[in-house]
Design a protein around this motif. Structure first.
Motif, PDB file in Angstrom:
ATOM      1  N   ARG A   1     -12.179  -5.143  -9.498  1.00 20.22           N
ATOM      2  CA  ARG A   1     -11.744  -4.644 -10.795  1.00 20.22           C
ATOM      3  C   ARG A   1     -12.830  -3.797 -11.440  1.00 20.22           C
ATOM      4  N   GLN A   2     -14.084  -4.164 -11.201  1.00 20.74           N
ATOM      5  CA  GLN A   2     -15.199  -3.459 -11.831  1.00 20.74           C
ATOM      6  C   GLN A   2     -15.352  -2.037 -11.296  1.00 20.74           C
ATOM      7  N   HIS A   3     -15.195  -1.869  -9.994  1.00 24.10           N
ATOM      8  CA  HIS A   3     -15.451  -0.563  -9.391  1.00 24.10           C
ATOM      9  C   HIS A   3     -14.185   0.122  -8.868  1.00 24.10           C
ATOM     10  N   ASP A   4     -13.044  -0.529  -9.011  1.00 23.47           N
ATOM     11  CA  ASP A   4     -11.756   0.094  -8.710  1.00 23.47           C
ATOM     12  C   ASP A   4     -11.629   0.503  -7.238  1.00 23.47           C
ATOM     13  N   TYR A   5     -11.544  -0.480  -6.367  1.00 22.22           N
ATOM     14  CA  TYR A   5     -11.233  -0.255  -4.957  1.00 22.22           C
ATOM     15  C   TYR A   5     -10.664  -1.552  -4.388  1.00 22.22           C
ATOM     16  N   ALA A   6     -10.073  -1.459  -3.221  1.00 22.05           N
ATOM     17  CA  ALA A   6      -9.512  -2.636  -2.571  1.00 22.05           C
ATOM     18  C   ALA A   6      -9.513  -2.417  -1.061  1.00 22.05           C
ATOM     19  N   GLY A   7      -9.406  -3.508  -0.330  1.00 25.12           N
ATOM     20  CA  GLY A   7      -9.368  -3.376   1.128  1.00 25.12           C
ATOM     21  C   GLY A   7      -9.052  -4.689   1.806  1.00 25.12           C
ATOM     22  N   SER A   8      -8.463  -4.600   2.973  1.00 25.67           N
ATOM     23  CA  SER A   8      -8.109  -5.772   3.764  1.00 25.67           C
ATOM     24  C   SER A   8      -9.239  -6.079   4.746  1.00 25.67           C
ATOM     25  N   PHE A   9      -9.784  -7.280   4.671  1.00 25.88           N
ATOM     26  CA  PHE A   9     -10.879  -7.661   5.565  1.00 25.88           C
ATOM     27  C   PHE A   9     -10.332  -8.487   6.738  1.00 25.88           C
ATOM     28  N   ASP A  10     -11.111  -8.563   7.810  1.00 27.23           N
ATOM     29  CA  ASP A  10     -10.635  -9.242   9.021  1.00 27.23           C
ATOM     30  C   ASP A  10     -10.698 -10.763   8.897  1.00 27.23           C
ATOM     31  N   PHE A  11     -11.870 -11.298   8.531  1.00 25.39           N
ATOM     32  CA  PHE A  11     -11.953 -12.760   8.463  1.00 25.39           C
ATOM     33  C   PHE A  11     -13.139 -13.231   7.637  1.00 25.39           C
ATOM     34  N   ILE A  12     -12.960 -14.406   7.056  1.00 26.83           N
ATOM     35  CA  ILE A  12     -14.055 -15.165   6.450  1.00 26.83           C
ATOM     36  C   ILE A  12     -14.014 -16.538   7.106  1.00 26.83           C
TER      37      ILE A  12
ATOM     38  N   TYR B   1      -4.012   0.632  -2.590  1.00 24.49           N
ATOM     39  CA  TYR B   1      -3.405  -0.691  -2.721  1.00 24.49           C
ATOM     40  C   TYR B   1      -2.750  -0.800  -4.095  1.00 24.49           C
ATOM     41  N   VAL B   2      -1.610  -1.472  -4.140  1.00 26.65           N
ATOM     42  CA  VAL B   2      -0.866  -1.672  -5.382  1.00 26.65           C
ATOM     43  C   VAL B   2      -1.081  -3.113  -5.838  1.00 26.65           C
ATOM     44  N   HIS B   3      -1.663  -3.286  -7.022  1.00 30.41           N
ATOM     45  CA  HIS B   3      -1.939  -4.641  -7.501  1.00 30.41           C
ATOM     46  C   HIS B   3      -0.625  -5.392  -7.711  1.00 30.41           C
ATOM     47  N   PRO B   4      -0.519  -6.606  -7.179  1.00 25.77           N
ATOM     48  CA  PRO B   4       0.763  -7.329  -7.242  1.00 25.77           C
ATOM     49  C   PRO B   4       1.188  -7.738  -8.648  1.00 25.77           C
ATOM     50  N   GLU B   5       0.248  -7.791  -9.613  1.00 22.62           N
ATOM     51  CA  GLU B   5       0.596  -8.192 -10.975  1.00 22.62           C
ATOM     52  C   GLU B   5       0.673  -7.014 -11.934  1.00 22.62           C
ATOM     53  N   THR B   6      -0.305  -6.132 -11.878  1.00 19.86           N
ATOM     54  CA  THR B   6      -0.382  -5.035 -12.848  1.00 19.86           C
ATOM     55  C   THR B   6       0.257  -3.748 -12.360  1.00 19.86           C
ATOM     56  N   GLY B   7       0.389  -3.609 -11.028  1.00 19.38           N
ATOM     57  CA  GLY B   7       0.898  -2.360 -10.483  1.00 19.38           C
ATOM     58  C   GLY B   7      -0.136  -1.263 -10.406  1.00 19.38           C
ATOM     59  N   ASP B   8      -1.382  -1.569 -10.806  1.00 17.52           N
ATOM     60  CA  ASP B   8      -2.453  -0.582 -10.738  1.00 17.52           C
ATOM     61  C   ASP B   8      -2.722  -0.179  -9.294  1.00 17.52           C
TER      62      ASP B   8
ATOM     63  N   THR C   1       0.836  -1.192   0.000  1.00 16.44           N
ATOM     64  CA  THR C   1       0.000   0.000   0.000  1.00 16.44           C
ATOM     65  C   THR C   1       0.876   1.249   0.000  1.00 16.44           C
ATOM     66  N   ILE C   2       0.326   2.322  -0.524  1.00 16.31           N
ATOM     67  CA  ILE C   2       1.002   3.615  -0.502  1.00 16.31           C
ATOM     68  C   ILE C   2      -0.020   4.673  -0.102  1.00 16.31           C
ATOM     69  N   HIS C   3       0.473   5.848   0.260  1.00 14.11           N
ATOM     70  CA  HIS C   3      -0.403   6.973   0.590  1.00 14.11           C
ATOM     71  C   HIS C   3      -0.174   8.100  -0.401  1.00 14.11           C
ATOM     72  N   GLN C   4      -1.271   8.645  -0.905  1.00 11.54           N
ATOM     73  CA  GLN C   4      -1.219   9.782  -1.809  1.00 11.54           C
ATOM     74  C   GLN C   4      -2.297  10.779  -1.419  1.00 11.54           C
ATOM     75  N   LYS C   5      -1.888  12.018  -1.181  1.00 15.45           N
ATOM     76  CA  LYS C   5      -2.820  13.106  -0.882  1.00 15.45           C
ATOM     77  C   LYS C   5      -3.817  12.736   0.207  1.00 15.45           C
ATOM     78  N   GLY C   6      -3.306  12.112   1.263  1.00 21.07           N
ATOM     79  CA  GLY C   6      -4.134  11.811   2.425  1.00 21.07           C
ATOM     80  C   GLY C   6      -4.958  10.549   2.334  1.00 21.07           C
ATOM     81  N   SER C   7      -4.839   9.805   1.235  1.00 20.63           N
ATOM     82  CA  SER C   7      -5.612   8.576   1.070  1.00 20.63           C
ATOM     83  C   SER C   7      -4.682   7.388   0.882  1.00 20.63           C
ATOM     84  N   ARG C   8      -5.191   6.224   1.225  1.00 18.46           N
ATOM     85  CA  ARG C   8      -4.415   5.006   1.097  1.00 18.46           C
ATOM     86  C   ARG C   8      -4.816   4.268  -0.176  1.00 18.46           C
TER      87      ARG C   8
END
Length: 265
Positions: A140-151, A16-23, A7-14
């Protein structure tokens, strides 16, 4: 094993960096921050007032040496409290994750000890089968990512859950879990990408030093649409740096000294 998705921070927001595409994809929590929370202003003011009364002598001593430092001490009272609570919350999450994975933790951190009985009681009551913990949901459809606690799987149902150690559970947890549940991909800690599993229900496990509650959370399409509205707000807000407000075309500064005035001095 890798350290997971970077993850990186830009302009106050966090982001995620895609591990394959770098998006880059903005984090779910950064998107949720777009929701108005007027109660936070009153809470922060209350924290500053409480610090002024509780630490009056400290504030006076600081002010005697540096007035601005005293102002900053009160101004950042809420931020200091949040930082302490976040640190404790991280420790509790670490303990919970280890126990979910079946690992023994014979000597938990002293800040975690008040939470241990409730965590152990929940594990004993529900006997959850761990499927994923602290992995990343990626849309991929809506362009966001996040770390969840558990499934976990409980009584044959796949439950997407969030552990909260705050004083209360807020409505934003529903939008948060809905965002994860409607993701396209799941990226594991070793950066393997797979389809996000079908989720039967969302839930929040709310634990404090004095009580614990396990509650269902709606994560249906209607709740997800609420999150998508915030996603659009996030995009619009970031677009303000892309020419919506142009460069200065003219400005006037009061007190400008003319050449005549300079020569007369």
């Amino acid at each position: 094993m890798s350290d997971g998705v970077r993850t990186i921070h830009q302009k106050g927001s966090r982001y995620y960096v895609h591990p394959e595409t770098g998006d880059l994809a903005p984090s779910v929590t950064s998107i949720l921050s777009m929701e108005a929370k007027p109660f936070l202003q009153q809470w922060a003011a209350g924290m500053a007032a409480e610090a002024a009364v509780t630490d009056l002598e400290v504030v006076q001593r600081i002010a005697a040496r540096d007035r601005q430092a005293a102002v900053d001490f009160l101004k950042f009272a809420a931020k200091r409290y949040t930082k302490v609570r976040a640190d404790v919350g991280s420790l509790v999450h670490d303990y919970f994750e280890l126990r979910l994975r079946g690992e023994e933790v014979p000597y938990p951190h002293h800040d975690v000890e008040p939470y241990v009985p409730a965590i152990e009681a929940w594990l004993d009551r529900y006997q959850p089968e761990l499927l994923h913990a602290e992995d990343v949901a990626w849309s991929r459809q809506h362009d966001y990512a996040g770390s969840f606690d558990f499934i976990v799987r409980i009584n044959g149902k796949t439950i997407l859950g969030d552990l909260k150690t705050s004083k209360s559970v807020y409505l934003s947890v529903a939008a948060q879990l809905a965002a994860y549940a409607h993701s396209d991909d799941l990226i594991t800690v070793d950066r393997k990408i797979q389809p996000f599993p079908q989720i039967d229900a969302g839930a929040v496990l709310h634990i404090t030093p004095t009580r614990a509650e396990f509650r269902p959370v709606k994560i249906d399409r209607r709740v997800f649409e609420r999150f998508l509205n915030l996603r659009r707000c996030f995009a619009d807000d970031r677009a303000s740096d892309a020419g919506i407000i142009g460069r200065v075309a003219w400005k006037h500064e009061a007190g400008h000294t003319t050449g005549t005035a300079r020569r007369a001095s």
